[in-house]
Motif scaffolding. Structure first.
Motif, PDB file in Angstrom:
ATOM      1  N   ASN A   1      37.872  50.010  53.031  1.00  0.00           N
ATOM      2  CA  ASN A   1      36.667  49.872  52.219  1.00  0.00           C
ATOM      3  C   ASN A   1      36.664  50.983  51.180  1.00  0.00           C
ATOM      4  O   ASN A   1      36.912  52.155  51.508  1.00  0.00           O
ATOM      5  CB  ASN A   1      35.407  49.971  53.084  1.00  0.00           C
ATOM      6  CG  ASN A   1      35.312  48.839  54.086  1.00  0.00           C
ATOM      7  OD1 ASN A   1      35.245  47.682  53.710  1.00  0.00           O
ATOM      8  ND2 ASN A   1      35.324  49.171  55.372  1.00  0.00           N
ATOM      9  N   SER A   2      36.392  50.634  49.952  1.00  0.00           N
ATOM     10  CA  SER A   2      36.433  51.634  48.889  1.00  0.00           C
ATOM     11  C   SER A   2      35.226  51.498  47.968  1.00  0.00           C
ATOM     12  O   SER A   2      34.644  50.414  47.826  1.00  0.00           O
ATOM     13  CB  SER A   2      37.719  51.497  48.062  1.00  0.00           C
ATOM     14  OG  SER A   2      37.702  50.306  47.300  1.00  0.00           O
ATOM     15  N   PHE A   3      34.873  52.622  47.379  1.00  0.00           N
ATOM     16  CA  PHE A   3      33.830  52.663  46.350  1.00  0.00           C
ATOM     17  C   PHE A   3      34.383  53.457  45.182  1.00  0.00           C
ATOM     18  O   PHE A   3      34.951  54.539  45.362  1.00  0.00           O
ATOM     19  CB  PHE A   3      32.561  53.328  46.886  1.00  0.00           C
ATOM     20  CG  PHE A   3      31.504  53.503  45.831  1.00  0.00           C
ATOM     21  CD1 PHE A   3      30.639  52.465  45.507  1.00  0.00           C
ATOM     22  CD2 PHE A   3      31.377  54.710  45.160  1.00  0.00           C
ATOM     23  CE1 PHE A   3      29.677  52.631  44.523  1.00  0.00           C
ATOM     24  CE2 PHE A   3      30.418  54.875  44.173  1.00  0.00           C
ATOM     25  CZ  PHE A   3      29.565  53.838  43.863  1.00  0.00           C
ATOM     26  N   ARG A   4      34.228  52.926  43.996  1.00  0.00           N
ATOM     27  CA  ARG A   4      34.743  53.600  42.798  1.00  0.00           C
ATOM     28  C   ARG A   4      33.714  53.537  41.682  1.00  0.00           C
ATOM     29  O   ARG A   4      33.109  52.492  41.441  1.00  0.00           O
ATOM     30  CB  ARG A   4      36.050  52.957  42.335  1.00  0.00           C
ATOM     31  CG  ARG A   4      36.695  53.718  41.168  1.00  0.00           C
ATOM     32  CD  ARG A   4      38.107  53.291  40.939  1.00  0.00           C
ATOM     33  NE  ARG A   4      38.845  54.296  40.176  1.00  0.00           N
ATOM     34  CZ  ARG A   4      40.135  54.506  40.258  1.00  0.00           C
ATOM     35  NH1 ARG A   4      40.847  53.787  41.090  1.00  0.00           N
ATOM     36  NH2 ARG A   4      40.730  55.433  39.541  1.00  0.00           N
ATOM     37  N   SER A   5      33.539  54.667  41.025  1.00  0.00           N
ATOM     38  CA  SER A   5      32.639  54.739  39.878  1.00  0.00           C
ATOM     39  C   SER A   5      33.366  55.451  38.747  1.00  0.00           C
ATOM     40  O   SER A   5      33.777  56.606  38.892  1.00  0.00           O
ATOM     41  CB  SER A   5      31.354  55.488  40.244  1.00  0.00           C
ATOM     42  OG  SER A   5      30.498  55.597  39.118  1.00  0.00           O
ATOM     43  N   THR A   6      33.541  54.752  37.651  1.00  0.00           N
ATOM     44  CA  THR A   6      34.215  55.311  36.478  1.00  0.00           C
ATOM     45  C   THR A   6      33.222  55.388  35.331  1.00  0.00           C
ATOM     46  O   THR A   6      32.630  54.370  34.943  1.00  0.00           O
ATOM     47  CB  THR A   6      35.418  54.438  36.073  1.00  0.00           C
ATOM     48  OG1 THR A   6      36.290  54.278  37.193  1.00  0.00           O
ATOM     49  CG2 THR A   6      36.188  55.075  34.933  1.00  0.00           C
ATOM     50  N   ASN A   7      33.029  56.591  34.787  1.00  0.00           N
ATOM     51  CA  ASN A   7      31.987  56.801  33.783  1.00  0.00           C
ATOM     52  C   ASN A   7      32.528  57.628  32.624  1.00  0.00           C
ATOM     53  O   ASN A   7      33.355  58.527  32.812  1.00  0.00           O
ATOM     54  CB  ASN A   7      30.788  57.523  34.402  1.00  0.00           C
ATOM     55  CG  ASN A   7      30.301  56.845  35.670  1.00  0.00           C
ATOM     56  OD1 ASN A   7      29.536  55.905  35.623  1.00  0.00           O
ATOM     57  ND2 ASN A   7      30.766  57.328  36.827  1.00  0.00           N
TER      58      ASN A   7
ATOM     59  N   ILE B   1      30.663  50.576  38.379  1.00  0.00           N
ATOM     60  CA  ILE B   1      30.755  50.820  39.813  1.00  0.00           C
ATOM     61  C   ILE B   1      31.446  49.619  40.447  1.00  0.00           C
ATOM     62  O   ILE B   1      31.359  48.496  39.944  1.00  0.00           O
ATOM     63  CB  ILE B   1      29.375  51.036  40.463  1.00  0.00           C
ATOM     64  CG1 ILE B   1      28.459  49.829  40.194  1.00  0.00           C
ATOM     65  CG2 ILE B   1      28.738  52.319  39.980  1.00  0.00           C
ATOM     66  CD1 ILE B   1      27.146  49.893  40.928  1.00  0.00           C
ATOM     67  N   ALA B   2      32.145  49.875  41.536  1.00  0.00           N
ATOM     68  CA  ALA B   2      32.847  48.792  42.232  1.00  0.00           C
ATOM     69  C   ALA B   2      32.906  49.119  43.711  1.00  0.00           C
ATOM     70  O   ALA B   2      33.231  50.249  44.103  1.00  0.00           O
ATOM     71  CB  ALA B   2      34.252  48.608  41.668  1.00  0.00           C
ATOM     72  N   SER B   3      32.595  48.146  44.519  1.00  0.00           N
ATOM     73  CA  SER B   3      32.700  48.272  45.964  1.00  0.00           C
ATOM     74  C   SER B   3      33.615  47.162  46.465  1.00  0.00           C
ATOM     75  O   SER B   3      33.413  45.990  46.134  1.00  0.00           O
ATOM     76  CB  SER B   3      31.318  48.160  46.620  1.00  0.00           C
ATOM     77  OG  SER B   3      31.427  48.183  48.026  1.00  0.00           O
TER      78      SER B   3
ATOM     79  N   GLY C   1      29.675  46.247  38.846  1.00  0.00           N
ATOM     80  CA  GLY C   1      28.634  46.282  37.827  1.00  0.00           C
ATOM     81  C   GLY C   1      29.074  47.174  36.685  1.00  0.00           C
ATOM     82  O   GLY C   1      29.790  48.168  36.903  1.00  0.00           O
ATOM     83  N   ARG C   2      28.673  46.849  35.472  1.00  0.00           N
ATOM     84  CA  ARG C   2      29.098  47.622  34.298  1.00  0.00           C
ATOM     85  C   ARG C   2      27.993  47.651  33.246  1.00  0.00           C
ATOM     86  O   ARG C   2      27.266  46.671  33.059  1.00  0.00           O
ATOM     87  CB  ARG C   2      30.366  47.025  33.694  1.00  0.00           C
ATOM     88  CG  ARG C   2      30.772  47.622  32.338  1.00  0.00           C
ATOM     89  CD  ARG C   2      32.129  47.171  31.890  1.00  0.00           C
ATOM     90  NE  ARG C   2      33.170  47.740  32.748  1.00  0.00           N
ATOM     91  CZ  ARG C   2      33.674  48.955  32.595  1.00  0.00           C
ATOM     92  NH1 ARG C   2      33.235  49.748  31.625  1.00  0.00           N
ATOM     93  NH2 ARG C   2      34.612  49.375  33.407  1.00  0.00           N
TER      94      ARG C   2
ATOM     95  N   GLN D   1      42.382  47.227  40.492  1.00  0.00           N
ATOM     96  CA  GLN D   1      41.790  46.365  41.500  1.00  0.00           C
ATOM     97  C   GLN D   1      40.272  46.482  41.516  1.00  0.00           C
ATOM     98  O   GLN D   1      39.568  45.563  41.925  1.00  0.00           O
ATOM     99  CB  GLN D   1      42.364  46.723  42.872  1.00  0.00           C
ATOM    100  CG  GLN D   1      42.150  45.662  43.934  1.00  0.00           C
ATOM    101  CD  GLN D   1      42.858  44.369  43.627  1.00  0.00           C
ATOM    102  OE1 GLN D   1      42.245  43.420  43.165  1.00  0.00           O
ATOM    103  NE2 GLN D   1      44.144  44.319  43.879  1.00  0.00           N
ATOM    104  N   SER D   2      39.739  47.626  41.091  1.00  0.00           N
ATOM    105  CA  SER D   2      38.291  47.822  41.074  1.00  0.00           C
ATOM    106  C   SER D   2      37.654  47.362  39.768  1.00  0.00           C
ATOM    107  O   SER D   2      36.444  47.509  39.588  1.00  0.00           O
ATOM    108  CB  SER D   2      37.968  49.308  41.305  1.00  0.00           C
ATOM    109  OG  SER D   2      38.544  50.112  40.289  1.00  0.00           O
ATOM    110  N   LEU D   3      38.444  46.808  38.867  1.00  0.00           N
ATOM    111  CA  LEU D   3      37.918  46.318  37.590  1.00  0.00           C
ATOM    112  C   LEU D   3      37.652  44.824  37.647  1.00  0.00           C
ATOM    113  O   LEU D   3      38.410  44.074  38.255  1.00  0.00           O
ATOM    114  CB  LEU D   3      38.911  46.590  36.461  1.00  0.00           C
ATOM    115  CG  LEU D   3      38.886  47.976  35.811  1.00  0.00           C
ATOM    116  CD1 LEU D   3      40.048  48.098  34.846  1.00  0.00           C
ATOM    117  CD2 LEU D   3      37.579  48.228  35.094  1.00  0.00           C
ATOM    118  N   ASN D   4      36.600  44.417  36.981  1.00  0.00           N
ATOM    119  CA  ASN D   4      36.298  42.997  36.835  1.00  0.00           C
ATOM    120  C   ASN D   4      37.091  42.455  35.643  1.00  0.00           C
ATOM    121  O   ASN D   4      36.889  42.902  34.515  1.00  0.00           O
ATOM    122  CB  ASN D   4      34.795  42.827  36.616  1.00  0.00           C
ATOM    123  CG  ASN D   4      34.412  41.406  36.261  1.00  0.00           C
ATOM    124  OD1 ASN D   4      35.174  40.468  36.469  1.00  0.00           O
ATOM    125  ND2 ASN D   4      33.220  41.249  35.722  1.00  0.00           N
ATOM    126  N   PRO D   5      38.009  41.517  35.854  1.00  0.00           N
ATOM    127  CA  PRO D   5      38.807  41.003  34.732  1.00  0.00           C
ATOM    128  C   PRO D   5      37.966  40.442  33.592  1.00  0.00           C
ATOM    129  O   PRO D   5      38.399  40.464  32.436  1.00  0.00           O
ATOM    130  CB  PRO D   5      39.660  39.905  35.378  1.00  0.00           C
ATOM    131  CG  PRO D   5      39.746  40.290  36.821  1.00  0.00           C
ATOM    132  CD  PRO D   5      38.422  40.924  37.140  1.00  0.00           C
TER     133      PRO D   5
END
Length: 738
Positions: free
Chosen positions: A453-459, A390-392, A370-371, A203-207
């Protein structure tokens, strides 16, 4: 005579030079499928290093000899050669190369071609995802892969979507697959306590950032991920840059959605009045044994008592509950990306904003992402790069499963009869619905609040070293940070909050995952027919999970919604937990003359979730395949049968318990006695808690016909042993189960 021969020789030389002179050629390159221009197409004078690329509008300009041949090439397209023949304008139409697009697939810890892959997997490309305008990738996967079931637990925007790969394999533990984004396993499942949440990994990914998705189904494909792969593995690869001038892409979309059929349609006011009046009449006539006249009078009295707002002779309000509670759903998305690079450095970056309004009022989902993906080839033997995102997200929900608590908009037909008005004649909200038993949802919805409300950062950062042509050493480290805030607020003025003087429940949760993976791969061939690949690796993972919860009641007013201002603390808590996983892994691939393939893998996992004597689990797989089309007796079929492969596999996977400390004897506080603080044992010591094991057998065949048609047939059997179950025990022991 001599002068004449010299003159002829000079003329021949000049004519040859004339025909060989360079000319400037311009043109446009388009896609044969949709006639759209193609930017970034490589245009090269065949046999030379002279070349250029098409611009953002698909136009090019190149200087070449009049008798040259131009070569047009682009990833995913068939390479095309065109003779110049003295022309100054050449427009080219390129065809998609479907086989090239599908040839390489992402598999566990690497890539493989479809011909060499001995496991069972389905691949979904970026073009397939782009066809469906969705806010979540799971929605695009619905129906896209055989054996994969995708279901939304709630139809609300941003709700958690469940995925099952080849059914359910566990009763008490998770049945969700393992998600791996750009080689890094990430936390999956819902992180919400109260509502369907937007905090799933997809859900936090931009398709629009997705290059491909590979779903590993059988043990041969997934067992290299060991203890987390019993329910399948979803490998997600995001887009990367290319050696080309910077290419900018901007796109926007707007959509609308509505119920395909009326949602629980109700009868009109006139029909409702008629049916209910007849019901009272029949009850009095048959059960109370009244006369027809008395029964009719009784029915009139009851209708006047219950539905006094409605006058059948002069109805003053309309049936408008539907219009007030529902709306036309709408969605919008805005995407910007830039990609390009040089021979040494390639990059891809994107920004995305999407927003979706649900059918119900105060039901929506918003996401900002943003990616940045960057790869750099420092030397022939050294490559490194990063993948950062990052995703909000913000989600407003309305309960959809309750009867009347907390504004169940989708359950309104059970009591919101059209004979009750939304407003009284003086313009105030009608509060007398079925004798005041139920709330006026139109009034209460704006008063209450339920949000996530969620914030996710995958690196991920990686380094790849090639000390030898056959040897690749790769190390990568990933960091997945998740932060979720949930708020539930019932205003003291709402029907649900008035009994408590207002109610607030706030939950703050953070999950941080660090993964460090190291692999060594050696590839070689012997006599051009024996192809061998050996992989060995070491991996560690650490998960930290912390949650803080507060509950308050008795708010001073309906203006301030902060949970801390509630005068009556109801409950509060804080917990944190950790888990670690250590893994050793290996794989051997061998094929003989691109015809016979054998593969085997072994992984050993150690987890802190299990008893001291049961922490280590061993998982393996063996598989093989034969490409029949490579055999001589299949020569007569080569005109229409492009590839035919028969494969089989067997392997094991493991499943861990959901609880992080399920094997330990735990004590809990809050067991107070005589106004003194107390504690008690809350969990039985279980040193034999061990892995839940899954065995998978798979037999299949793959065919490719006429360069276009692909057919897959499979038979599989999945058996789960050592199930993780809660066993009831006698209450005399002080426990309900163990």
């Amino acid at each position: 005579m001599k002068r004449f021969l010299i003159f002829c020789g000079i003329m021949l030389f000049l004519s040859g030079s004339l025909f060989a002179q360079d000319i400037t050629i311009t043109g446009t390159v388009v896609d044969a499928e949709d006639d759209e221009t193609i930017p970034g197409v490589s245009v090269v004078v065949k046999g030379t290093t002279i070349g250029t690329t098409t611009d953002i509008d698909g136009n090019y300009e190149i200087t070449a000899p009049a008798d040259a041949v131009l070569e047009f090439s682009y990833v995913g397209m068939e390479t095309k050669e065109v003779s110049v023949d003295g022309r100054s304008e050449i427009n080219v139409t390129m065809m998609s190369d479907l086989l090239a697009l599908e040839e390489v697939i992402v598999v566990a810890y690497g890539t493989a071609t479809r011909e060499t892959f001995t496991g069972s997997a389905s691949t979904v490309s970026a073009s397939q995802i782009d066809r469906v305008p969705v806010t979540s990738i799971e929605q695009a996967l619905a129906g896209a892969a055989a054996g994969v079931d995708v279901s939304t637990l709630s139809g609300q925007p941003g709700s958690f979507t469940s995925m099952r790969v080849r059914g359910v394999g566990s009763i008490s533990s998770s049945n969700e697959p393992l998600y791996v984004i750009d080689g890094i396993p990430v936390q999956g499942g819902s992180m919400s306590q109260h509502v369907s949440t937007s905090a799933s990994p997809l859900q936090s990914l931009n398709p629009n950032d997705i290059e491909s998705i590979t779903i590993l189904k059988d043990a041969a494909a997934a067992s290299l991920y060991g203890s987390r792969a019993a329910n399948g593995v979803v490998l997600i690869t995001t887009k990367s840059g290319a050696e080309q001038d910077t290419r900018f892409t901007a796109r926007s979309s707007l959509g609308f959605n509505d119920f395909a059929v009326p949602y629980f349609p109700v009868a009109s006011q006139e029909k409702n009045y008629e049916v209910k009046h007849e019901g009272f009449y029949n009850h009095a006539l048959h059960y109370q044994e009244m006369s027809e006249g008395d029964a009719l009078a009784y029915a009139d009295e009851q209708m006047a008592a219950y539905f006094y707002h409605y006058d059948p002779d002069d109805p003053w309000f309309s049936d408008d509950w539907e219009d007030e509670l529902f709306r036309l759903g709408a969605s919008q998305e805005h995407q910007f990306s830039a990609t390009g690079g040089t021979e040494a450095t390639q990059y891809y970056t994107s920004f995305n904003y999407s927003q979706q309004d649900g059918y119900s009022i105060r039901n929506d989902f918003e996401r900002l992402t943003g990616r940045l993906n960057l790869d750099h080839q420092a030397y022939d033997w050294l490559e490194f790069g990063i993948n950062a995102s990052i995703a909000s997200t913000a989600q407003n929900v309305v309960p959809d499963r309750a009867f009347y608590y907390v504004n169940p908009t989708f359950a309104r037909q059970q009591y919101l009869n059209p004979l009750f008005p939304v407003w009284e004649e003086d313009g105030t909200f009608n509060q007398d619905i079925v004798g005041g038993q139920y709330p006026n949802l139109v009034r209460d919805l704006p008063l209450n609040l339920q949000t996530t409300n969620s914030f996710r950062s995958t690196n991920r950062g990686y380094v790849e070293v090639n000390p030898l042509e056959e040897l690749t050493i790769r190390s990568s480290i990933g960091y997945d940070a998740n932060l979720v805030n949930e708020d539930r607020y019932w205003s003291p003025e709402s029907s649900d909050g008035e009994a408590h003087g207002g109610y607030g429940h706030k939950r703050h949760r953070i999950i941080n995952t660090i993964n460090w993976s190291n692999t060594v791969t050696y590839e070689t061939d012997i006599a051009d027919v024996h192809n061998i690949e050996v992989l060995a690796g070491y991996e560690i993972e650490d998960v930290y999970d912390e949650s803080t919860t507060t509950q308050q009641a008795d708010y001073p007013n309906a203006i301030l919604r902060a949970s801390i201002i509630g005068a009556e603390p109801l409950a509060g808590g804080n917990y944190w937990s950790e888990e670690r996983l250590i893994s050793y892994l290996s794989r051997l691939n061998y094929n003989y003359d691109d015809t016979y393939y054998i593969s085997g893998s072994y992984r050993r996992d150690g987890s802190t979730k299990l008893g001291v004597d049961e922490r280590w689990g061993d998982f393996f797989s063996v598989s093989g395949s034969v490409r029949l089309t490579q055999l001589d007796f299949m020569d007569p079929t080569r005109d229409w049968l492009d590839d035919w492969k028969i494969r089989a596999s067997f392997g094991t996977n493991g499943t861990l318990p959901t609880a992080r400390y399920g094997h330990m004897a735990l004590y809990g506080y809050g067991y107070d006695y005589n106004l003194q603080p107390g504690m008690s044992i809350t969990q039985v010591y279980n040193p034999r808690l061990r892995w839940e094991q899954s065995e998978n057998m798979n037999i299949g065949t793959d065919l490719t016909l006429f360069d276009r048609l692909t057919l897959d047939f499979e038979y599989y059997q999945r058996t789960t042993e050592d199930l993780l179950l809660e066993v009831p025990v006698s209450r005399v022991s002080g426990f309900d189960n163990t």
